[in-house]
Scaffold this motif. Structure first.
Motif, mmCIF file in Angstrom:
data_model
loop_
_atom_site.group_PDB
_atom_site.id
_atom_site.type_symbol
_atom_site.label_atom_id
_atom_site.label_comp_id
_atom_site.label_asym_id
_atom_site.label_seq_id
_atom_site.Cartn_x
_atom_site.Cartn_y
_atom_site.Cartn_z
ATOM 1 N N UNK A 172 -9.335 -2.499 3.990
ATOM 2 C CA UNK A 172 -8.569 -1.964 5.118
ATOM 3 C C UNK A 172 -8.050 -0.541 4.954
ATOM 4 N N UNK A 173 -8.029 -0.017 3.729
ATOM 5 C CA UNK A 173 -7.418 1.293 3.497
ATOM 6 C C UNK A 173 -8.446 2.333 3.066
ATOM 7 N N UNK A 174 -8.104 3.568 3.296
ATOM 8 C CA UNK A 174 -8.979 4.659 2.836
ATOM 9 C C UNK A 174 -9.080 4.639 1.320
ATOM 10 N N UNK A 175 -7.976 4.389 0.643
ATOM 11 C CA UNK A 175 -7.938 4.329 -0.814
ATOM 12 C C UNK A 175 -6.817 3.373 -1.219
ATOM 13 N N UNK A 176 -6.955 2.758 -2.377
ATOM 14 C CA UNK A 176 -5.918 1.855 -2.884
ATOM 15 C C UNK A 176 -6.198 0.381 -2.632
ATOM 16 N N UNK A 177 -7.385 0.032 -2.127
ATOM 17 C CA UNK A 177 -7.688 -1.362 -1.800
ATOM 18 C C UNK A 177 -7.676 -2.267 -3.038
ATOM 19 N N UNK A 178 -8.272 -1.793 -4.137
ATOM 20 C CA UNK A 178 -8.319 -2.613 -5.338
ATOM 21 C C UNK A 178 -6.940 -2.918 -5.872
ATOM 22 N N UNK A 179 -6.080 -1.906 -5.922
ATOM 23 C CA UNK A 179 -4.734 -2.112 -6.446
ATOM 24 C C UNK A 179 -3.933 -3.055 -5.560
ATOM 25 N N UNK A 180 -4.030 -2.883 -4.246
ATOM 26 C CA UNK A 180 -3.302 -3.774 -3.345
ATOM 27 C C UNK A 180 -3.832 -5.204 -3.467
ATOM 28 N N UNK A 181 -5.147 -5.364 -3.645
ATOM 29 C CA UNK A 181 -5.723 -6.705 -3.771
ATOM 30 C C UNK A 181 -5.176 -7.421 -5.001
ATOM 31 N N UNK A 182 -4.982 -6.681 -6.094
ATOM 32 C CA UNK A 182 -4.462 -7.308 -7.310
ATOM 33 C C UNK A 182 -2.986 -7.661 -7.172
ATOM 34 N N UNK A 188 0.833 -1.206 0.000
ATOM 35 C CA UNK A 188 0.000 0.000 0.000
ATOM 36 C C UNK A 188 0.864 1.251 0.000
ATOM 37 N N UNK A 189 1.942 1.228 0.738
ATOM 38 C CA UNK A 189 2.844 2.383 0.786
ATOM 39 C C UNK A 189 3.415 2.668 -0.605
ATOM 40 N N UNK A 249 1.827 10.262 0.358
ATOM 41 C CA UNK A 249 0.575 10.801 0.876
ATOM 42 C C UNK A 249 0.462 10.388 2.335
ATOM 43 N N UNK A 250 -0.265 11.152 3.105
ATOM 44 C CA UNK A 250 -0.212 11.036 4.566
ATOM 45 C C UNK A 250 -0.572 9.661 5.116
ATOM 46 N N UNK A 251 -1.486 8.908 4.465
ATOM 47 C CA UNK A 251 -1.887 7.620 5.042
ATOM 48 C C UNK A 251 -1.379 6.435 4.242
#
Length: 349
Positions: free
Chosen positions: A196-206, A117-118, A124-126
């Motif tokens: 689990x994340x505010x944004x980026x869940x789809x990309x991390x899942x792939x 995710x990072x 970005x802050x989160x």
């Protein structure tokens, strides 16, 4: 109760179509090494092409886009990045490279999830942190209407749920009670339902799906972009995800629509993998073959930009050159002029 916990307790009646998918995937996996040996000198080209397609498609699914002319520079170069979208595209490429280079040694842990995710979220802050506020997955319509499609796990319960999900994966992997392809798809569904994340869940899942495929010996994602296949079937992706997440919190959901979709993606990737290596073995130029395959998959009427979207690392000049050759061979014809020109397939495809 998550899908994995249910399957570990009682893995029984799966749809007959799932059994067919598993049989097909077993055969593809068995032939994987044979096809890899057939044209080892061409695998690097396929890998580089998949890297570009995966980076562009996975971000484009989430509305993150960059200028077409900047794709190769952002993915492979070291330019000054112009905006957040370019930063996220570059980060996804870095995450892919990490998985392709070290996938076998990267464990499925919360640390790995947060590191991915990072990378994809950049500066970005989160980035690399679980969500700190509850949220809803909202579908918005062109006419301004909206509806809540799903309410994920609360921010307060997310760390606990992610810890349990990782632990369940370890248990399932050790026990081998669940066929690997189903295990990966079920885990992917649970991850997206936790959100689990505010944004980026789809990309991390792939990215996690690709990593887990490496762990179980399904190497096709290194050479064929799974993300591109998902993007080409985006409506089905969202439909099956919604169908399988309905009732997830109450353990009344039906996981099979989404599981079958991911099995379809994997089977499609393997079919394309074998086709591309067969074509390469017959001496056809790699980039020319990519353009021809893009045209074959396109609608009866298509534009140059649609072909370029499917072949992001191929120059516009080369695409035009191939189109002209196909026109001279009476396999396609132009139906307009200028920026709005379209092409129509006329020959045998």
């Amino acid at each position: 109760m998550t899908t994995l916990r249910r399957f570990l307790g009682e893995f029984s009646s799966m749809p007959a179509t799932v059994g067919w998918y598993l049989a097909d995937l077993g055969e593809f996996k068995g032939r994987q090494e044979m096809f890899t040996r057939r044209a080892p000198q061409k695998l690097q080209a396929l890998r580089q092409h998949a890297l570009v397609e995966s980076t562009v498609s996975s971000n484009r699914i989430e509305g993150v886009k960059i200028d077409q002319s900047r794709i190769n520079t952002v993915v492979f170069g070291s330019p000054h990045l112009r905006d957040r979208d370019e930063e996220e595209v570059r980060g996804y490429r870095q995450a892919l490279s990490w998985i392709h280079d070290d996938g076998d040694s990267i464990p499925i842990t919360e640390k790995t999830v947060l590191n991915l995710h990072r990378l994809v979220r950049g500066d970005i802050w989160d980035a690399g942190a679980y969500k700190d506020k509850d949220g809803e997955i909202v579908q918005r319509y062109p006419d301004g209407r909206s509806r809540v499609r799903f309410r994920p796990v609360s921010a307060r319960n997310t760390p606990d749920q992610m810890g349990k999900l990782v632990s369940l994966y370890d248990d399932a992997a050790r026990s081998r009670a669940i066929p690997p392809a189903i295990l990966l798809a079920a885990w992917n569904l649970d991850f997206l339902c936790i959100h689990p994340f505010r944004d980026g869940n789809g990309r991390v899942s792939r990215l996690l799906l690709l990593l887990q495929l490496y762990h179980w010996g399904f190497d096709v994602g290194c050479y064929i972009s799974l993300e591109r296949i998902i993007e080409e079937n985006k409506e089905r992706y969202y439909e099956t995800l919604e169908e399988s997440s309905r009732g997830w919190h109450e353990d009344r959901h039906d996981p099979w629509p989404y599981i079958q979709f991911l099995l379809f993606v994997l089977k499609t990737a393997y079919k394309e993998y074998e086709q591309r290596l067969s074509d390469v073995g017959n001496g056809r130029g790699n980039k020319t073959e990519l353009i021809l395959q893009a045209i074959a998959k396109a609608n009866q009427s298509f534009s140059i930009s649609e072909i370029r979207d499917r072949c992001p690392e191929v120059s516009l000049e080369m695409i035009r050159r191939i189109l002209k050759r196909l026109r001279d061979d009476k396999r396609i014809e132009s139906t307009g002029r200028g920026r709005n020109a379209r092409w129509r397939k006329t020959g045998n495809w």
